[in-house]
Design a protein around this motif. Structure first.
Motif, mmCIF file in Angstrom:
data_model
loop_
_atom_site.group_PDB
_atom_site.id
_atom_site.type_symbol
_atom_site.label_atom_id
_atom_site.label_comp_id
_atom_site.label_asym_id
_atom_site.label_seq_id
_atom_site.Cartn_x
_atom_site.Cartn_y
_atom_site.Cartn_z
ATOM 1 N N LYS A 23 21.157 -41.161 -11.735
ATOM 2 C CA LYS A 23 20.150 -40.615 -10.818
ATOM 3 C C LYS A 23 20.719 -39.360 -10.156
ATOM 4 O O LYS A 23 21.898 -39.367 -9.759
ATOM 5 C CB LYS A 23 19.850 -41.629 -9.701
ATOM 6 N N THR A 31 -0.961 -49.695 -4.926
ATOM 7 C CA THR A 31 -1.478 -50.311 -6.156
ATOM 8 C C THR A 31 -2.664 -51.209 -5.814
ATOM 9 O O THR A 31 -3.693 -51.189 -6.492
ATOM 10 C CB THR A 31 -0.363 -51.131 -6.850
ATOM 11 N N ASN A 73 26.249 -48.461 -6.422
ATOM 12 C CA ASN A 73 24.904 -48.974 -6.712
ATOM 13 C C ASN A 73 24.974 -50.375 -7.319
ATOM 14 O O ASN A 73 24.187 -51.257 -6.969
ATOM 15 C CB ASN A 73 24.182 -48.015 -7.671
ATOM 16 N N LEU A 98 5.002 -43.887 -9.128
ATOM 17 C CA LEU A 98 6.007 -42.826 -9.187
ATOM 18 C C LEU A 98 5.748 -42.060 -10.485
ATOM 19 O O LEU A 98 6.151 -42.509 -11.556
ATOM 20 C CB LEU A 98 7.425 -43.411 -9.154
ATOM 21 N N ARG A 125 18.347 -49.032 -13.675
ATOM 22 C CA ARG A 125 17.823 -48.639 -12.371
ATOM 23 C C ARG A 125 16.347 -49.003 -12.247
ATOM 24 O O ARG A 125 15.610 -48.396 -11.466
ATOM 25 C CB ARG A 125 18.028 -47.133 -12.145
ATOM 26 N N CYS A 181 12.962 -51.299 -11.347
ATOM 27 C CA CYS A 181 12.549 -51.886 -10.075
ATOM 28 C C CYS A 181 13.091 -53.307 -9.925
ATOM 29 O O CYS A 181 12.976 -54.121 -10.841
ATOM 30 C CB CYS A 181 11.027 -51.906 -10.045
ATOM 31 N N ARG A 207 23.197 -53.821 -6.003
ATOM 32 C CA ARG A 207 22.299 -54.620 -6.862
ATOM 33 C C ARG A 207 22.795 -56.055 -6.950
ATOM 34 O O ARG A 207 22.014 -56.993 -6.919
ATOM 35 C CB ARG A 207 22.187 -54.011 -8.268
ATOM 36 N N ALA A 240 10.895 -49.323 -0.373
ATOM 37 C CA ALA A 240 10.615 -49.408 -1.824
ATOM 38 C C ALA A 240 9.534 -50.439 -2.106
ATOM 39 O O ALA A 240 8.774 -50.304 -3.056
ATOM 40 C CB ALA A 240 11.892 -49.780 -2.587
ATOM 41 N N GLY A 241 9.468 -51.472 -1.266
ATOM 42 C CA GLY A 241 8.601 -52.597 -1.590
ATOM 43 C C GLY A 241 7.238 -52.584 -0.950
ATOM 44 O O GLY A 241 6.421 -53.419 -1.298
ATOM 45 N N PRO A 296 5.763 -48.588 -15.551
ATOM 46 C CA PRO A 296 5.410 -48.504 -14.125
ATOM 47 C C PRO A 296 6.571 -48.910 -13.216
ATOM 48 O O PRO A 296 6.628 -48.481 -12.067
ATOM 49 C CB PRO A 296 4.245 -49.488 -13.992
ATOM 50 N N PHE A 297 7.463 -49.774 -13.722
ATOM 51 C CA PHE A 297 8.601 -50.216 -12.913
ATOM 52 C C PHE A 297 9.899 -49.589 -13.426
ATOM 53 O O PHE A 297 10.976 -50.115 -13.208
ATOM 54 C CB PHE A 297 8.711 -51.747 -12.954
ATOM 55 N N ILE A 346 10.264 -39.871 -13.059
ATOM 56 C CA ILE A 346 11.526 -40.515 -12.695
ATOM 57 C C ILE A 346 12.658 -39.564 -13.089
ATOM 58 O O ILE A 346 12.799 -39.226 -14.262
ATOM 59 C CB ILE A 346 11.666 -41.866 -13.439
ATOM 60 N N PHE A 386 14.757 -51.386 1.247
ATOM 61 C CA PHE A 386 14.015 -52.427 0.525
ATOM 62 C C PHE A 386 12.582 -52.533 1.045
ATOM 63 O O PHE A 386 11.656 -52.793 0.286
ATOM 64 C CB PHE A 386 14.733 -53.776 0.581
ATOM 65 N N PHE A 418 11.717 -61.154 3.642
ATOM 66 C CA PHE A 418 13.078 -60.635 3.831
ATOM 67 C C PHE A 418 13.700 -61.068 5.159
ATOM 68 O O PHE A 418 14.885 -61.322 5.250
ATOM 69 C CB PHE A 418 13.091 -59.098 3.777
ATOM 70 N N THR A 441 4.496 -48.855 -2.487
ATOM 71 C CA THR A 441 4.189 -49.002 -3.919
ATOM 72 C C THR A 441 3.152 -50.116 -4.116
ATOM 73 O O THR A 441 2.127 -49.926 -4.748
ATOM 74 C CB THR A 441 5.477 -49.355 -4.683
ATOM 75 N N GLY A 455 11.907 -55.303 -7.686
ATOM 76 C CA GLY A 455 10.865 -56.133 -7.076
ATOM 77 C C GLY A 455 9.636 -56.294 -7.957
ATOM 78 O O GLY A 455 8.560 -56.597 -7.443
#
Ligand code: HEM
Length: 567
Positions: free
Chosen positions: A127, A339, A150, A401, A499, A501, A154, A331-332, A493-494, A404, A328, A210, A335, A503
């Motif tokens: 990235k 959608t 990273n 997104l 790297r 998604c 993860r 990102a979560g 899409p993910f 990428i 998190f 979370f 999106t 989620g």
């Protein structure tokens, strides 16, 4: 004296022009050596001045004869990549094209073979994290990190995405959908800003899953001692002002008299306080009791970032606990929220498919109350049925997104149809998801004369065909040619690979529960009415009216009405 200044300025200009010319020659040589088709552009996709000025310059650029701009401009407009879809590749006659500029080369691709290679060779293609560092407002994050750092984030997060978590996502999404319906009922079912409500829905689900914080839609939340905002207000406003927080240097934000800066700073500090409290409470609980099954996301990050709770393999900095808690949620939520809002608005524009979806939901959950819905048996049926098909098609048409980015810190080779291509180091690689999802080799598009009124490039309404995802293997009697199982790399899409998604299942469970609950009880229609003109306007807002900020979203929501179903 004046002539010395004039000569100096003149020399600087000559030097600048010459160095740009030399850089362009070098970059053209690299593009030629790559074997990919290339075109020359005066601007570099990633250049900050160009990103900031392009929308203002666009009216001028539109006056330039199209043959001078059409080869490079559509793939240089940061905010409009989605709108052009597959068109630039179709015009260029190739699925991979290098845009060469004095400031760098950008390799755009929507070719599945190259998408898989660039997403799975994680050491070769990384990235461009400089581009993402602005996200680290609370501390280092999984999104703006690379390599070992990273991988550690993860590893810390992965155990939290387990079946216990997904079951909580399921129950919490059902609860939140009920509260959202009650909230809409209070306004007679009229919803003007569906994206605000879907944002709230997604934030509430994430907060429960979370941080184990229950969030309500109705009733007054008290401001706790030591705070200026409620948790709900703090989390909502930190995301409302996130662009200001990402773009404004800290010293300016801290001292600015501007109201928006003051509000952004207040929400930043308030949410930080809440995160610190949650972190400290979790750390003290973990000192005397074990984490939950697999560990919640918060527990796992707190353990890895607290010296007396760490295990030797997973150590992160204390700042990275807050950085990742924030990222998190970022990102979560947008999106998933975008959608959901887009899917519901598409249903309002497609009443026939909405009815098919409702019959399918009825056949799966009947009139059972959500307390009797089962994650183990109902979720897979919804996911393999019309609700899952709606999500897949929404994500195909609206890749949240649209591109990428990747880069290669060392020279690399790529293989395409058995041919080797050489890539100079530090090429900016841009995977165009919007084009990949419309690549005519894999996704037939309707001819333009068959498009529905109001729909504009990239024609999402005219190509909306969720039935393509229904498989006879799951009991759906769609014609065999309709069923579609995309080849690897053509549907992303993910994202894909290392790297991708974290989620995606979380998002699918949340979407299936939320949509099924809403459409078990309600139908949606355009609030304006059902005339051809109402549909035309809505389609316009869903195509030319789309915008791109942190992700793809409707610039203005289509006003909707939810009507109780008569069964
Ligand atoms: C429909 C909903 C969603 C979509 C379309 C989506 C899409 C994506 C995409 C395309 C990426 C890769 C970005 C890139 O490489 O630049 C990504 C990364 C990520 N997503 Fe999602 N996402 C969704 C929901 C979620 C949810 C619900 C969560 C968390 C609960 C989540 C967590 C993440 C994280 C942590 C990353 C970064 C991974 C990394 O950089 O290593 N996403 N997502």
């Amino acid at each position: 004296m004046a002539s010395v200044i004039t000569i100096s300025i003149f020399s600087l200009i000559i030097f600048f022009v010459y160095s740009q010319y030399r850089a362009l020659q070098r970059n053209i040589t690299a593009a030629r050596a790559s074997g990919f088709k290339y075109v020359v552009s005066p601007v570099f996709f990633q250049s900050i001045p160009w990103i900031l000025l392009q929308e203002a310059l666009l009216p001028i650029l539109k006056k330039v004869p199209a043959e001078r701009t059409e080869s490079w401009l559509p793939l240089s407009l940061f905010y409009r990549i989605w709108h052009f879809g597959y068109e630039p590749f179709e015009k260029a006659g190739t699925d991979t094209i290098m845009i060469v500029s004095p400031s760098g080369n950008a390799l755009w691709t929507c070719n599945p073979e190259l998408i898989i290679q660039t997403c799975t060779r994680y050491k070769d293609f990384i990235k461009p994290i400089d581009m993402l560092a602005m996200l680290n407002i609370y501390g280092p994050t999984i999104t703006a990190s690379e390599g070992e750092e990273n991988r550690v984030y993860r590893k810390v997060a992965a155990p939290s995405f387990n079946e216990t978590t997904h079951r909580t996502v399921w129950t919490e999404s059902l609860d939140q959908a009920d509260m959202m319906l009650e909230f809409w009922e209070q306004n007679g079912g009229k919803v003007d800003q569906l994206n605000h409500d879907s944002n709230r829905f997604a934030l509430h689900v994430l907060s429960k899953v979370f941080f184990n914080r229950e969030m309500k839609w109705l009733g007054q939340e008290k401001i706790p001692e030591g705070h200026e905002l409620t948790y709900n207000a703090a989390i909502s406003s930190v995301f409302k002002y996130n662009d200001t927080l990402f773009m404004t240097p800290k010293p300016i934000l801290n001292n600015s008299p501007m109201e928006s800066h003051k509000k952004a700073k207040q929400s930043f500090l308030e949410f930080q306080k809440y995160m610190v409290e949650m972190r400290d409470e979790t750390a003290s609980r973990l000192r005397s009791s074990k984490p939950s099954d697999g560990g919640s996301l918060l527990e796992n990050f707190v353990m890895a970032g607290t010296p007396d709770l760490q295990n030797d393999n997973l150590i992160i900095s204390p700042a990275a606990v807050l950085g990742n808690m924030f990222i998190f949620i970022l990102a979560g939520h947008e999106t998933s929220a975008n959608t959901m809002a887009l899917a519901i608005t598409l249903l309002a524009c497609n009443p026939t498919f909405q009815k098919t979806l409702q019959s399918d939901i009825d056949s799966i959950v009947g009139s059972r109350p959500p307390s009797e819905w089962s994650y183990l048996t109902d979720y897979p049926k919804l996911q393999n049925g019309c609700v899952g098909a709606l999500m897949n098609e929404t994500l195909r048409l609206y890749s949240v997104l649209p591109f990428i980015p990747k880069t290669n810190p060392a020279p690399q080779t790529l293989t395409l149809e058995n041919q080797t291509h050489h890539l100079a180091k530090d090429t900016l690689i841009l995977i165009n998801a919007s084009a990949a999802h419309r690549n005519r080799k894999y996704w037939p598009q309707p001819p333009k004369d068959k498009t529905v009124p109001g729909d504009a490039s990239p024609y999402p309404l005219s190509s909306f065909h969720p039935e393509r995802w229904l498989s006879p293997a799951n009991g759906y009697s769609t014609p065999a040619a309709d069923h579609f199982d995309p080849i690897p790399g053509s549907y992303i899409p993910f994202a894909e690979g290392f790297r991708s998604c974290m989620g995606s299942r979380f998002a699918r469970v949340e979407f299936c529960a939320g949509i099924a609950r809403v459409f078990q009880e309600y139908s949606v229609e355009l609030a304006g009415g059902k005339s051809d003109e109402d549909f035309r306007k809505a389609r316009e807002m869903l195509s030319s009216g789309m915008g791109f900020e942190m992700g793809l979203k409707m610039k203005e929501a289509v006003p909707l009405r939810f009507v109780k179903r008569v069964k």
